[in-house]
Design a protein around this motif. Sequence first.
Motif, short mmCIF file in Angstrom:
data_model
loop_
_atom_site.label_atom_id
_atom_site.label_comp_id
_atom_site.label_asym_id
_atom_site.label_seq_id
_atom_site.Cartn_x
_atom_site.Cartn_y
_atom_site.Cartn_z
N ILE A 120 0.60 -0.87 0.19
CA ILE A 120 -0.14 0.26 0.13
C ILE A 120 0.99 1.51 0.23
CG2 ILE A 120 -1.47 1.21 0.91
CD1 ILE A 120 -2.28 -1.88 0.20
N LEU A 177 0.79 5.30 0.55
CA LEU A 177 -0.57 6.02 1.67
C LEU A 177 0.46 7.30 1.81
CD1 LEU A 177 -2.56 6.56 4.16
CD2 LEU A 177 -1.00 6.13 5.52
N LEU A 195 -3.69 -0.13 9.28
CA LEU A 195 -3.25 -0.90 7.53
C LEU A 195 -1.88 -2.10 8.08
CD1 LEU A 195 -3.82 1.99 4.42
CD2 LEU A 195 -4.94 -0.57 5.74
N TYR A 239 -0.85 -5.10 6.15
CA TYR A 239 -0.17 -4.55 4.57
C TYR A 239 1.01 -4.12 4.64
CZ TYR A 239 -5.10 -5.23 3.58
OH TYR A 239 -6.44 -5.72 3.27
N VAL A 248 3.25 -0.79 4.09
CA VAL A 248 2.81 0.64 4.10
C VAL A 248 4.07 1.05 3.75
CG1 VAL A 248 1.45 2.60 4.93
CG2 VAL A 248 0.84 -0.37 4.87
N LEU A 261 -1.74 -0.59 -3.94
CA LEU A 261 -3.13 -0.08 -4.09
C LEU A 261 -1.89 1.24 -3.02
CD1 LEU A 261 -6.21 0.62 -4.22
CD2 LEU A 261 -5.77 -0.39 -1.18
N VAL A 277 -3.77 4.80 -1.89
CA VAL A 277 -4.68 4.89 -0.51
C VAL A 277 -4.23 6.86 -0.24
CG1 VAL A 277 -5.73 5.36 1.54
CG2 VAL A 277 -4.95 2.86 0.80
N LEU A 308 -7.59 4.10 -4.01
CA LEU A 308 -8.82 4.72 -2.81
C LEU A 308 -8.45 6.44 -1.80
CD1 LEU A 308 -11.16 3.58 -0.98
CD2 LEU A 308 -9.48 2.86 0.65
N ILE A 322 -11.40 1.21 7.91
CA ILE A 322 -10.20 1.17 6.78
C ILE A 322 -9.72 -0.16 6.27
CG2 ILE A 322 -8.54 1.87 7.88
CD1 ILE A 322 -6.75 3.66 5.77
N LYS A 382 -12.37 -1.88 4.03
CA LYS A 382 -12.55 -1.29 2.98
C LYS A 382 -11.59 -1.50 1.43
CE LYS A 382 -14.82 1.52 -0.70
NZ LYS A 382 -15.34 1.26 -0.88
N VAL A 383 -10.11 -0.99 2.83
CA VAL A 383 -9.09 -1.61 1.64
C VAL A 383 -9.16 -3.12 1.03
CG1 VAL A 383 -6.15 -1.93 1.89
CG2 VAL A 383 -7.43 0.14 2.28
N LEU A 416 -9.45 -4.07 -3.21
CA LEU A 416 -8.09 -5.04 -3.32
C LEU A 416 -8.66 -6.48 -3.76
CD1 LEU A 416 -5.03 -5.10 -1.03
CD2 LEU A 416 -5.31 -4.60 -3.28
#
Length: 814
Positions: A694, A696, A711, A716, A718, A739, A741, A768, A800, A803-804, A808
């Motif tokens: 991720i 961020l 996260l 994940y 990050v 992804l 964010v 996102l 959060i 939603k992540v 994915l």
Amino acid sequence: MNGADSLVRVRSPLDQVAVALGGVASLALVWLATGQIAAVAGFAAGLAALGAIAFTIARPRHAAAASETILPDWSVTVAAIDRDDAAIAITDRAGRLVCANDLYERWFGIAQAPPRLALDNASLERLAKAGRSGWRDGKGKADLIEGTGETAGGRWSAQVVRAGRGDDYLVWTIAAIAGTDLVADLVPHLDGKLGRALSQAGIAAAIVDPDGKIRAHSAGFAQRATGDGAALLTGTDFTALLRQDEQDRLSWARDGLRGAPLTMYYLPVADPDMAVEPDYNTTPSLILLADNGTGLGGGSSGDGTAAVPHLEALIGPLPLGLAMVDRDGRMLFANPAFMRAAGREAGGPPTYPTDLVVQEDKGPLSDAIRRFAQGPASSGDIAVRLKGMAEEPVSLSLAGVRGLGDAAVLLGLTDSTEETRLKRQVAQATKMQAVGQLAGGVAHDFNNVLTAILGTCDFMLLRHTPGDSDYDDIQQIRANSNRAASLTRQLLAFSRQQTLRPEVLQLPDVVSDVSHLLKRLIGEKIKLVVTHDRDLGAVRADPTQLEQVIVNLAVNARDAILTKGDSGGRLTIATRRFTAADVRAMRTAIMPQVDYTALVVEDTGTGIPADHLGKIFEPFFTTKDTGKGTGLGLSTVYGIVKQSGGFIFADSEHGKGTRFTVYLPVHYPSAEEVAAQIAVPVAEQAGWSGGGRILLVEDEDMVRAVAERALTRAGYTVTTASDGDEGLEIVEGGAEFDLIVSDVVMPAMDGPTMAREVRKLRPDLPVLFMSGYAEEQLRKQIDIADGVHFLPKPFSVQQIGDKVGAVLAASKGG
């Protein structure tokens, strides 16, 4: 066959020779038979008589036969109609021009025949009517026809007569109308009976040129001006015969200080039928002078205001608000438009115009009237506040008038009720828009703070269990944060920036779903009445938000009823059908003329004071006691209704109750919507458990720290960036991510700009966005269609993470 018939048949010269020889032979036979000259002479006389009779009978028949075979000679007709004073034209039954004189050709040309000439529309209609009368009755006329285009400025009269053996033609005679010299026509009348009649009525008459010189006058004028009715005053300066005192009253100069005041009437002598407006600076005037108290009808009035009745008759029907005031400030008359604009339609005009204004403006208005009455003839404006509309100043026009006796000042007032109402609406809309933008910005920043507080509380709760001494305190902090988040949602609703999920629904269904809740909210003392119209149109709105609208209005109604007393009251919720014709009959300039379904919430409470009615939809405005209301209830309702494309109006009478009416436009589904309803929706993946990388991107340190911890805890990997530029550099450096964010609003490069640049490198990389603004508003600003998702702030650690995982799962197919 008799002898006459035989003679009628003698046609050619050979026949005539044969008849002559036969006659001679007959005479010879008579001579041979009788041998007497007398017998021969008598026979010859008889033959001559018979020949004369035959010739007389044959001649008209021959002429008639000849006329049947000879065509009309139009050259003779043209010569006959050649006139210099009138245009002549002959048309047949087909409307064709068969003959015309030279003057017709010069005026109108020969391309068109009457009545189809280059005239204005009214003249064409009058000429066509004359033509129809000519064919029907044998004659017709048009007293006035006026040219246009190439014939502009021309004025004629036309006559038409039906002619021809078979009445097959119309003869048009068109004569020019010469401009009349009205002054020249009027001069003999002043010297004649008209002048004497005016003198007997006490009225002196004169025609005065624009330079002030007398062109003609009546004997009565000379008598009053000089004392000699036979005096010739032509060329004399008109004003030299009059005097004006300190109060601007007119009198004859020869009478000196003892002269009686005069009333003067003047009329520009101009042709009323002229197509062009006359220039009154170059037009002579007919001036009538009468002693005050002597009107044109010979009546008498002792108050010295003879001109007032005539002015009142002229000014009364005008739509402009006009009034006349004398030199002492007394109101002489006011037309209905003036009283309507002053807010005093009943009871007639007041004694003084100062009675119409508030106490503070009485003195300035009185001074202004005195100044315009006594000074030179002039005009101006003064701002005053009327008693019925003390909050809104209006402009009152004043004009000093001379030559009307005691009628000294003309007042003008325009009805500004509609203008004032529109100004208030524009000011209210502008203010609401500005407050809405402010509320949206405050909500965005506040949501960032709440995100950090809620995330921190979630992490703290992970380290504490129920029963711990700190657990309840953390829960209290989290509950208050959620309450604050609710306030920010109301701010976003007011600013029309909240996230709505509209559906096509029926208002009665929404009312029915929330009715059981309303009964508990309003209590036992208040009676709930619900009614619905038939054939209501469907609307497109968020059902949850509509329930919030109904609940907020019902709670306000409950508080208003309970404030009025403990006896209870009635709350009525109704749905109504309003067609476009009903909206047109409402004469509102705010609502488009379409079909609506209306929600009406009416109570029997205390009502809303008039000075509060324009402020009720403003955020944080409340009339409740401190601590009993946030002032966001009606502002939230207003925002939801406006964001749904509707309108809301409040009507209230203090002490009797309030009625809120919400108009929502009827929704008619498009072909695409019908097709979408038939299509089978594809379910989104609900979870993800495969981890991922991720990126961020968040400029707020506290929000970035909470999201990173959440996260990371969810499994994940990050990588963080503090703005869009840093995030783009990380991607351009070759780092791979599953992804992104990102926040939306950031300094320098914002989230959408960064996402567009990243998509150039990684077209399939999902994004996102997280933001405190509304999703609908952001999607209008972000021109990225696929692979874009949204997470509203504030969010919890669990939200959060979920939603992540969902994003994915959707992007990787499982």
